[in-house]
Design a protein around this motif. Structure first.
Motif, mmCIF file in Angstrom:
data_model
loop_
_atom_site.group_PDB
_atom_site.id
_atom_site.type_symbol
_atom_site.label_atom_id
_atom_site.label_comp_id
_atom_site.label_asym_id
_atom_site.label_seq_id
_atom_site.Cartn_x
_atom_site.Cartn_y
_atom_site.Cartn_z
ATOM 1 N N GLY A 73 48.014 33.142 51.412
ATOM 2 C CA GLY A 73 48.237 34.476 50.523
ATOM 3 C C GLY A 73 47.651 34.373 49.136
ATOM 4 N N MET A 74 48.181 33.285 48.474
ATOM 5 C CA MET A 74 47.789 33.256 47.120
ATOM 6 C C MET A 74 46.239 32.994 46.971
ATOM 7 S SD MET A 74 48.970 33.062 44.359
ATOM 8 C CE MET A 74 49.782 32.798 42.593
ATOM 9 N N GLN A 75 45.486 32.279 47.708
ATOM 10 C CA GLN A 75 44.172 32.091 47.670
ATOM 11 C C GLN A 75 43.349 33.639 47.952
ATOM 12 O OE1 GLN A 75 43.109 29.387 50.611
ATOM 13 N NE2 GLN A 75 43.444 27.412 49.205
ATOM 14 N N THR A 76 44.082 34.232 48.886
ATOM 15 C CA THR A 76 43.410 35.618 49.216
ATOM 16 C C THR A 76 43.469 36.558 48.185
ATOM 17 O OG1 THR A 76 43.903 35.195 51.649
ATOM 18 C CG2 THR A 76 43.435 37.606 50.587
ATOM 19 N N ILE A 77 44.496 36.519 47.229
ATOM 20 C CA ILE A 77 44.905 37.435 46.340
ATOM 21 C C ILE A 77 43.774 37.019 45.045
ATOM 22 C CG2 ILE A 77 46.172 37.925 44.270
ATOM 23 C CD1 ILE A 77 48.506 37.768 46.635
ATOM 24 N N LEU A 78 43.772 35.568 44.879
ATOM 25 C CA LEU A 78 42.827 34.871 43.620
ATOM 26 C C LEU A 78 41.348 35.539 44.098
ATOM 27 C CD1 LEU A 78 42.833 33.333 41.155
ATOM 28 C CD2 LEU A 78 42.307 31.179 42.859
ATOM 29 N N MET A 79 40.868 35.295 45.426
ATOM 30 C CA MET A 79 39.732 35.765 45.774
ATOM 31 C C MET A 79 39.336 37.091 45.308
ATOM 32 S SD MET A 79 37.744 33.336 46.742
ATOM 33 C CE MET A 79 36.365 33.911 47.699
ATOM 34 N N MET A 80 40.356 38.020 45.873
ATOM 35 C CA MET A 80 40.128 39.451 45.620
ATOM 36 C C MET A 80 39.943 39.884 43.925
ATOM 37 S SD MET A 80 39.968 41.369 48.259
ATOM 38 C CE MET A 80 40.638 42.718 47.969
ATOM 39 N N VAL A 81 40.978 39.108 42.991
ATOM 40 C CA VAL A 81 40.876 39.216 41.518
ATOM 41 C C VAL A 81 39.388 38.808 41.152
ATOM 42 C CG1 VAL A 81 41.723 38.526 39.466
ATOM 43 C CG2 VAL A 81 43.367 38.950 41.493
ATOM 44 N N LEU A 82 39.188 37.621 41.730
ATOM 45 C CA LEU A 82 37.749 37.210 41.481
ATOM 46 C C LEU A 82 36.597 38.056 41.716
ATOM 47 C CD1 LEU A 82 36.177 34.714 40.302
ATOM 48 C CD2 LEU A 82 36.021 33.677 42.513
ATOM 49 N N MET A 83 36.615 38.790 42.826
ATOM 50 C CA MET A 83 35.697 39.736 43.301
ATOM 51 C C MET A 83 35.624 40.756 42.491
ATOM 52 S SD MET A 83 33.886 38.596 45.908
ATOM 53 C CE MET A 83 33.437 39.966 46.998
ATOM 54 N N ILE A 84 36.581 41.474 42.112
ATOM 55 C CA ILE A 84 36.809 42.602 41.094
ATOM 56 C C ILE A 84 36.396 42.136 39.800
ATOM 57 C CG2 ILE A 84 38.736 43.951 39.974
ATOM 58 C CD1 ILE A 84 40.229 43.981 42.580
#
Length: 111
Positions: free
Chosen positions: A15-26
């Motif tokens: 879950g934390m990796q997914t959130i981090l990837m989304m923030v990175l993409m944005i």
């Protein structure tokens, strides 16, 4: 077991990796697309505010002419066939002296 339960178990603590990837993409989208576009729009607005009578310009549709009058939201552009009233937002760029035809350079020096 249903398919969705198996999928959730397979991800396990990601879950934390997914959130981090989304923030990175944005962040990447903002850095490469939104920020340069906002900067370009600011420069265009500044240019349109500095438009003066006598400037030689090109419109967004490719019409070349000389500004005869400047209003709040419009300009009067002199072209070979006469005059045109255009919105300021239709001005694309100013023609610098190096891009003017030789005959225009000579006639400008005589004036």
């Amino acid at each position: 077991m249903n398919l969705s339960a198996m999928f959730l178990q397979a991800q396990g603590g990601g879950g934390m990796q997914t959130i981090l990837m989304m923030v990175l993409m944005i962040g990447i989208i903002w850095l490469f697309f939104l920020r340069p576009q906002a900067r370009k729009q600011k420069e265009e607005t500044k240019f349109r505010d500095q438009i003066n009578k006598g400037m030689k310009v090109v419109t967004t549709s490719g019409i070349h002419g000389k500004i005869q009058e400047v209003g709040d939201t419009y300009i009067i552009l002199e072209v070979d066939g006469g005059r045109m009233k255009l919105e300021k937002s239709a001005i694309s760029k100013e023609l610098s002296a190096q891009y003017l035809p030789k005959e225009d350079k000579k006639s400008d020096k005589k004036k």
